[in-house]
Design a protein around this motif. Sequence first.
Motif, mmCIF file in Angstrom:
data_model
loop_
_atom_site.group_PDB
_atom_site.id
_atom_site.type_symbol
_atom_site.label_atom_id
_atom_site.label_comp_id
_atom_site.label_asym_id
_atom_site.label_seq_id
_atom_site.Cartn_x
_atom_site.Cartn_y
_atom_site.Cartn_z
ATOM 1 N N TYR A 64 0.831 -1.029 0.002
ATOM 2 C CA TYR A 64 0.189 -0.076 0.073
ATOM 3 C C TYR A 64 0.725 1.062 0.067
ATOM 4 C CZ TYR A 64 -4.305 2.658 0.941
ATOM 5 O OH TYR A 64 -5.188 3.434 0.999
ATOM 6 N N GLY A 65 1.870 1.270 0.572
ATOM 7 C CA GLY A 65 2.874 2.264 0.931
ATOM 8 C C GLY A 65 3.557 2.461 -0.377
ATOM 9 N N TYR A 66 3.977 1.856 -1.280
ATOM 10 C CA TYR A 66 4.283 2.103 -2.828
ATOM 11 C C TYR A 66 3.326 2.317 -3.622
ATOM 12 C CZ TYR A 66 8.878 -0.346 -1.729
ATOM 13 O OH TYR A 66 10.195 -0.347 -1.324
ATOM 14 N N LEU A 67 2.043 2.188 -3.483
ATOM 15 C CA LEU A 67 0.988 2.306 -4.249
ATOM 16 C C LEU A 67 0.633 3.876 -4.301
ATOM 17 C CD1 LEU A 67 -1.532 1.783 -6.282
ATOM 18 C CD2 LEU A 67 -2.883 1.080 -4.095
ATOM 19 N N ILE A 68 0.600 4.460 -3.021
ATOM 20 C CA ILE A 68 0.148 5.706 -2.959
ATOM 21 C C ILE A 68 0.999 6.880 -3.628
ATOM 22 C CG2 ILE A 68 -0.491 7.652 -1.206
ATOM 23 C CD1 ILE A 68 -2.840 5.407 -1.682
ATOM 24 N N PRO A 69 2.170 6.689 -3.494
ATOM 25 C CA PRO A 69 3.107 7.752 -4.049
ATOM 26 C C PRO A 69 2.871 7.518 -5.543
ATOM 27 C CG PRO A 69 4.372 6.539 -2.560
ATOM 28 C CD PRO A 69 2.798 5.805 -2.545
ATOM 29 N N ALA A 70 2.913 6.235 -6.148
ATOM 30 C CA ALA A 70 2.730 5.860 -7.552
ATOM 31 C C ALA A 70 1.515 6.712 -8.191
ATOM 32 C CB ALA A 70 2.542 4.287 -7.772
ATOM 33 N N TYR A 124 3.626 2.472 -10.966
ATOM 34 C CA TYR A 124 3.680 3.730 -11.724
ATOM 35 C C TYR A 124 3.269 3.444 -13.066
ATOM 36 C CZ TYR A 124 4.835 7.627 -14.193
ATOM 37 O OH TYR A 124 5.162 8.901 -15.324
ATOM 38 N N GLU A 125 4.557 2.730 -13.784
ATOM 39 C CA GLU A 125 4.671 2.092 -15.110
ATOM 40 C C GLU A 125 3.232 1.417 -15.627
ATOM 41 O OE1 GLU A 125 8.555 1.125 -15.473
ATOM 42 O OE2 GLU A 125 9.147 3.205 -15.575
ATOM 43 N N PHE A 126 2.996 0.363 -14.654
ATOM 44 C CA PHE A 126 2.148 -0.669 -15.141
ATOM 45 C C PHE A 126 0.816 0.194 -15.243
ATOM 46 C CE2 PHE A 126 -1.574 -2.700 -12.686
ATOM 47 C CZ PHE A 126 -1.947 -3.549 -13.780
ATOM 48 N N LYS A 128 0.305 3.670 -15.500
ATOM 49 C CA LYS A 128 0.220 4.473 -16.759
ATOM 50 C C LYS A 128 -0.011 3.906 -18.034
ATOM 51 C CE LYS A 128 3.085 7.909 -18.613
ATOM 52 N NZ LYS A 128 4.303 8.809 -18.564
ATOM 53 N N GLU A 129 0.398 2.760 -18.409
ATOM 54 C CA GLU A 129 0.152 1.915 -19.303
ATOM 55 C C GLU A 129 -1.307 1.504 -19.730
ATOM 56 O OE1 GLU A 129 2.115 -2.380 -21.009
ATOM 57 O OE2 GLU A 129 3.649 -0.969 -20.323
ATOM 58 N N TYR A 130 -1.899 1.090 -18.486
ATOM 59 C CA TYR A 130 -3.151 0.578 -18.291
ATOM 60 C C TYR A 130 -4.106 1.829 -18.868
ATOM 61 C CZ TYR A 130 -7.507 -0.995 -16.299
ATOM 62 O OH TYR A 130 -8.814 -1.428 -16.363
ATOM 63 N N ILE A 131 -3.884 3.013 -18.117
ATOM 64 C CA ILE A 131 -4.593 4.254 -18.491
ATOM 65 C C ILE A 131 -4.447 4.581 -19.971
ATOM 66 C CG2 ILE A 131 -4.868 6.522 -17.807
ATOM 67 C CD1 ILE A 131 -3.788 5.783 -15.127
#
Length: 136
Positions: A64-70, A124-126, A128-131
């Motif tokens: 969760y801690g990595y997800l929020i900054p992403a 973040y990269e995942f 971004k690619e998805y969006i």
Amino acid sequence: MMHYQVEDVPYVKLAGELGVGCSDISKAKILFCQEEAEKILPKSRKVVELADAVEEVESCSACYGYLIPALEMLKEEGLFEKLHEKICIGQGYRGQNGELGVGHCTCKFRHHVEGCPPLEKDIYEFLKEYILGKEE
Ligand code: SF4
């Protein structure tokens, strides 16, 4: 850094009371592995806004801690608002199917980023690619 109070995380408070840990943040010695990691997370109002995009079930704090900054990075690029699916994260999704997930626990989802936990940059990269893929 995530703007939580000790009371917001019951097991930390309990550990302090039981004497198996210390819940006094003023006594914490915080070390950063890399300079970049020292940035302060967004204020809690923003965290709440970002967290609204997340369906969390028993997620580890690292994941969760990595997800929020992403998500914050996506917001800075104007991409966060284009994400209309909820992001599932946590051990509660093990073995379940779904659309969009973060971490190995969501490996059966149609789209997920691998890792246990996946790193901020990978999430973040995942996403971004998805969006961007959805826009095409
Ligand atoms: S992927 Fe790993 S770190 Fe993330 S919630 Fe599952 S067990 Fe925890």
